[in-house]
Scaffold this active site. Structure first.
Site, PDB file in Angstrom:
ATOM      1  N   ARG A  70      46.812  21.320   6.082  1.00 55.51           N
ATOM      2  CA  ARG A  70      46.132  20.667   4.768  1.00 55.51           C
ATOM      3  C   ARG A  70      46.622  19.058   4.771  1.00 55.51           C
ATOM      4  NH1 ARG A  70      46.431  21.409  -1.292  1.00 55.51           N
ATOM      5  NH2 ARG A  70      44.392  20.660  -2.132  1.00 55.51           N
ATOM      6  N   HIS A  74      44.094  16.012   4.510  1.00 53.59           N
ATOM      7  CA  HIS A  74      44.078  15.084   3.359  1.00 53.59           C
ATOM      8  C   HIS A  74      44.406  13.664   3.882  1.00 53.59           C
ATOM      9  CE1 HIS A  74      43.661  17.665  -0.466  1.00 53.59           C
ATOM     10  NE2 HIS A  74      43.267  18.232   0.484  1.00 53.59           N
ATOM     11  N   ASN A 102      45.721  15.666  -4.911  1.00 47.42           N
ATOM     12  CA  ASN A 102      46.984  15.971  -4.247  1.00 47.42           C
ATOM     13  C   ASN A 102      47.963  16.531  -5.213  1.00 47.42           C
ATOM     14  OD1 ASN A 102      45.744  15.322  -1.708  1.00 47.42           O
ATOM     15  ND2 ASN A 102      46.251  13.072  -1.981  1.00 47.42           N
ATOM     16  N   HIS A 191      40.931  27.395   5.775  1.00 46.89           N
ATOM     17  CA  HIS A 191      41.064  28.592   4.530  1.00 46.89           C
ATOM     18  C   HIS A 191      41.118  30.073   5.208  1.00 46.89           C
ATOM     19  CE1 HIS A 191      39.186  25.331   1.581  1.00 46.89           C
ATOM     20  NE2 HIS A 191      40.570  25.151   1.996  1.00 46.89           N
ATOM     21  N   ASP A 244      42.132  33.904   1.941  1.00 46.32           N
ATOM     22  CA  ASP A 244      41.829  35.093   2.622  1.00 46.32           C
ATOM     23  C   ASP A 244      42.570  36.235   2.509  1.00 46.32           C
ATOM     24  OD1 ASP A 244      41.192  36.767   4.645  1.00 46.32           O
ATOM     25  OD2 ASP A 244      41.602  35.553   6.331  1.00 46.32           O
ATOM     26  N   THR A 247      43.720  38.920   5.355  1.00 45.43           N
ATOM     27  CA  THR A 247      44.590  38.557   6.327  1.00 45.43           C
ATOM     28  C   THR A 247      45.214  37.048   6.128  1.00 45.43           C
ATOM     29  OG1 THR A 247      43.171  37.767   7.865  1.00 45.43           O
ATOM     30  CG2 THR A 247      44.103  40.063   8.318  1.00 45.43           C
TER      31      THR A 247
HETATM   32  C1  HEM Z   1      35.132  21.192   1.334  1.00 45.53           C
HETATM   33  C2  HEM Z   1      36.201  21.003   1.948  1.00 45.53           C
HETATM   34  C3  HEM Z   1      37.285  21.378   1.246  1.00 45.53           C
HETATM   35  C4  HEM Z   1      37.896  21.634  -0.139  1.00 45.53           C
HETATM   36  C5  HEM Z   1      36.849  21.567  -1.274  1.00 45.53           C
HETATM   37  C6  HEM Z   1      39.291  22.316  -0.015  1.00 45.53           C
HETATM   38  C7  HEM Z   1      39.755  22.784  -1.107  1.00 45.53           C
HETATM   39  C8  HEM Z   1      40.881  23.264  -1.182  1.00 45.53           C
HETATM   40  C9  HEM Z   1      41.679  23.609  -2.404  1.00 45.53           C
HETATM   41  C10 HEM Z   1      41.298  23.533  -3.890  1.00 45.53           C
HETATM   42  C11 HEM Z   1      42.706  24.431  -1.932  1.00 45.53           C
HETATM   43  C12 HEM Z   1      43.800  24.896  -2.742  1.00 45.53           C
HETATM   44  C13 HEM Z   1      44.777  23.959  -3.490  1.00 45.53           C
HETATM   45  C14 HEM Z   1      45.553  24.233  -4.566  1.00 45.53           C
HETATM   46  O1  HEM Z   1      45.128  25.028  -5.284  1.00 45.53           O
HETATM   47  O2  HEM Z   1      46.654  23.716  -4.867  1.00 45.53           O
HETATM   48  C15 HEM Z   1      42.761  24.278  -0.477  1.00 45.53           C
HETATM   49  C16 HEM Z   1      43.962  24.845   0.274  1.00 45.53           C
HETATM   50  C17 HEM Z   1      43.947  24.666   1.588  1.00 45.53           C
HETATM   51  N1  HEM Z   1      43.118  23.785   2.357  1.00 45.53           N
HETATM   52 FE1  HEM Z   1      41.303  23.001   1.813  1.00 45.53          FE
HETATM   53  N2  HEM Z   1      39.244  22.057   1.233  1.00 45.53           N
HETATM   54  C18 HEM Z   1      38.710  21.862   1.963  1.00 45.53           C
HETATM   55  C19 HEM Z   1      38.706  21.658   3.171  1.00 45.53           C
HETATM   56  C20 HEM Z   1      39.785  21.796   4.151  1.00 45.53           C
HETATM   57  C21 HEM Z   1      40.106  21.463   5.382  1.00 45.53           C
HETATM   58  C22 HEM Z   1      38.969  20.534   6.313  1.00 45.53           C
HETATM   59  C23 HEM Z   1      41.249  21.848   5.799  1.00 45.53           C
HETATM   60  C24 HEM Z   1      41.859  21.802   7.157  1.00 45.53           C
HETATM   61  C25 HEM Z   1      41.476  21.470   8.219  1.00 45.53           C
HETATM   62  C26 HEM Z   1      41.882  22.612   4.596  1.00 45.53           C
HETATM   63  C27 HEM Z   1      43.131  23.139   4.792  1.00 45.53           C
HETATM   64  C28 HEM Z   1      43.613  23.793   3.668  1.00 45.53           C
HETATM   65  C29 HEM Z   1      44.819  24.704   3.863  1.00 45.53           C
HETATM   66  C30 HEM Z   1      45.539  25.091   4.806  1.00 45.53           C
HETATM   67  C31 HEM Z   1      44.922  24.923   2.282  1.00 45.53           C
HETATM   68  C32 HEM Z   1      46.035  25.886   2.045  1.00 45.53           C
HETATM   69  C33 HEM Z   1      47.250  25.331   1.598  1.00 45.53           C
HETATM   70  C34 HEM Z   1      48.514  25.976   1.099  1.00 45.53           C
HETATM   71  O3  HEM Z   1      48.770  27.147   1.409  1.00 45.53           O
HETATM   72  O4  HEM Z   1      49.185  25.372   0.122  1.00 45.53           O
HETATM   73  N3  HEM Z   1      41.087  22.508   3.653  1.00 45.53           N
HETATM   74  N4  HEM Z   1      41.700  23.652  -0.241  1.00 45.53           N
END
Ligand code: HEM
Length: 329
Positions: A70, A74, A102, A191, A244, A247
């Site tokens: 992530r 970002h 962030n 995700h 997810d 898994t």
């Molecule tokens: C429409 C695009 C996206 C949106 C709206 C989005 C939004 C979010 C949100 C809201 C979370 C949870 C954060 C929290 O609650 O603190 C999250 C987690 C995450 N996102 Fe996205 N995301 C997007 C695209 C991406 C992309 C392109 C990647 C990587 C290539 C990514 C990787 C991740 C990962 C790995 C997590 C889990 C992080 C953790 O476990 O702390 N996301 N995302």
């Protein structure tokens, strides 16, 4: 751009070892473009070190792969992949860490610090931002660290979980990424692992979750668990649930199955399948749910494309940061 696809599933974890490490410097502003073997002579062991250290981080906590993945996203969506997200606030620089997508959410900075220090001891005096693809795809390397960050762009460029499909696609498109990149990079490509905090999925679970999931008994059980994690009346904002739930730590295509079932945790995820406008993305979700190999291959392509978002300013006045967290004096 040459790229090799080595999509593989590791039984329990996805070693998405994308690291922002101070590594090895490009020598001048008109250096050749990013390549896969940029560091072959200056620090031949650097990629090995990063993979090994990242592997260790993931073994110590499976979520670490998600954190770093992530961070990479970002970083790249703000000024290109230039390490700007790593900069701490100072009196002269407002970093991106406190921008709304962030703050209290983006983590993993200490992982980067630890890996950077390993790289530094192996290859002293060789620095610069090094974005490294993990075991699943090779990311061309050889960037410079930016000397700036953008709090404002972090607020505007990074998609938010309650955005509609068109505005999400626009944000990807604006940076040169296609609908397919949105669909693969975003939900499963990312995700399929990791968690979200209640404040980011409250609207969804008290909104149209029941409608999209069709109220099947299994979905109802899961929904009531989500609701107990994330109360409607506020409170528990930082409680977490897996993106997810089938898994949570395996990089697989089950996230697409969730979308087919209408069980995507974030509004922005489920939009890819359930939005009335989801003509193209719905087909992709169906395809990736059926065909994991197609998903892995496209995910590699999308990640490379995202990793190639560059900051033109960094090529001109980028530098070799001594610490990932601060620009050099
Ligand atoms: C429409 C695009 C996206 C949106 C709206 C989005 C939004 C979010 C949100 C809201 C979370 C949870 C954060 C929290 O609650 O603190 C999250 C987690 C995450 N996102 Fe996205 N995301 C997007 C695209 C991406 C992309 C392109 C990647 C990587 C290539 C990514 C990787 C991740 C990962 C790995 C997590 C889990 C992080 C953790 O476990 O702390 N996301 N995302």
């Amino acid at each position: 751009m040459a790229a090799s696809f080595r999509p593989r599933i590791l039984a329990m974890q996805f070693l998405a070892a994308i690291a922002f490490i101070s590594g090895i410097i490009r020598s001048s502003a008109d250096d050749p473009p990013l390549t896969l073997d940029y560091y072959a002579s200056s620090c031949p062991t650097v990629l090995e070190i990063i993979r090994e250290e990242m592997g260790r981080e993931v073994l110590s906590d499976q979520r670490n792969a998600a954190l770093v993945l992530r961070l990479h996203f970002h970083d790249c969506f703000v000024q290109g992949c230039d390490g700007s997200v790593l900069l701490d606030d100072t009196v002269t620089l407002r970093g991106e860490k406190t921008a709304s997508p962030n703050i209290n959410s983006l983590k993993g900075f200490e992982i980067i610090d630890r890996i950077k220090s390993k790289v530094e001891s192996a290859c002293p005096e060789l620095d610069a931002v090094l974005l490294v693809g993990g075991p699943y795809w090779d990311v061309p390397v050889g960037r410079k660290d930016s000397r700036s960050a953008s709090y404002d762009l972090a607020n505007t460029n990074i998609p938010t979980p309650n955005q509609g499909l068109i505005s999400i696609i626009y944000k990807f498109f604006y940076l040169g990424l296609s609908v397919t990149d949105t669909c693969t990079c975003k939900p499963l490509g990312a995700h399929t692992i990791g968690v979200a905090r209640c404040e980011n999925f409250r609207t969804r679970i008290y909104g149209d979750y029941e409608l999209t999931s069709g109220g099947s008994p299994l979905s109802e059980v899961h929904l009531s668990q989500l609701k107990s994690t994330c109360p409607a009346a506020g409170g528990g904002d930082n409680n977490i649930a897996p993106l997810d739930y089938e898994t949570p730590y395996t990089f697989d295509n089950s996230y697409y199955h969730l979308l087919l079932n209408g069980e995507g945790l974030l509004n922005s995820d489920q939009e890819l399948y359930s939005s009335l406008l989801a003509l193209q993305t719905r087909k992709l979700v169906e395809q990736y749910a059926l065909d994991p190999a197609a998903f892995f291959q496209q995910f590699s392509i999308s990640m490379i494309k995202m990793g190639n978002l560059t900051n033109p300013d960094s090529f001109v006045d980028g530098e070799v940061r001594k610490s990932c967290r601060f620009i050099n004096a």
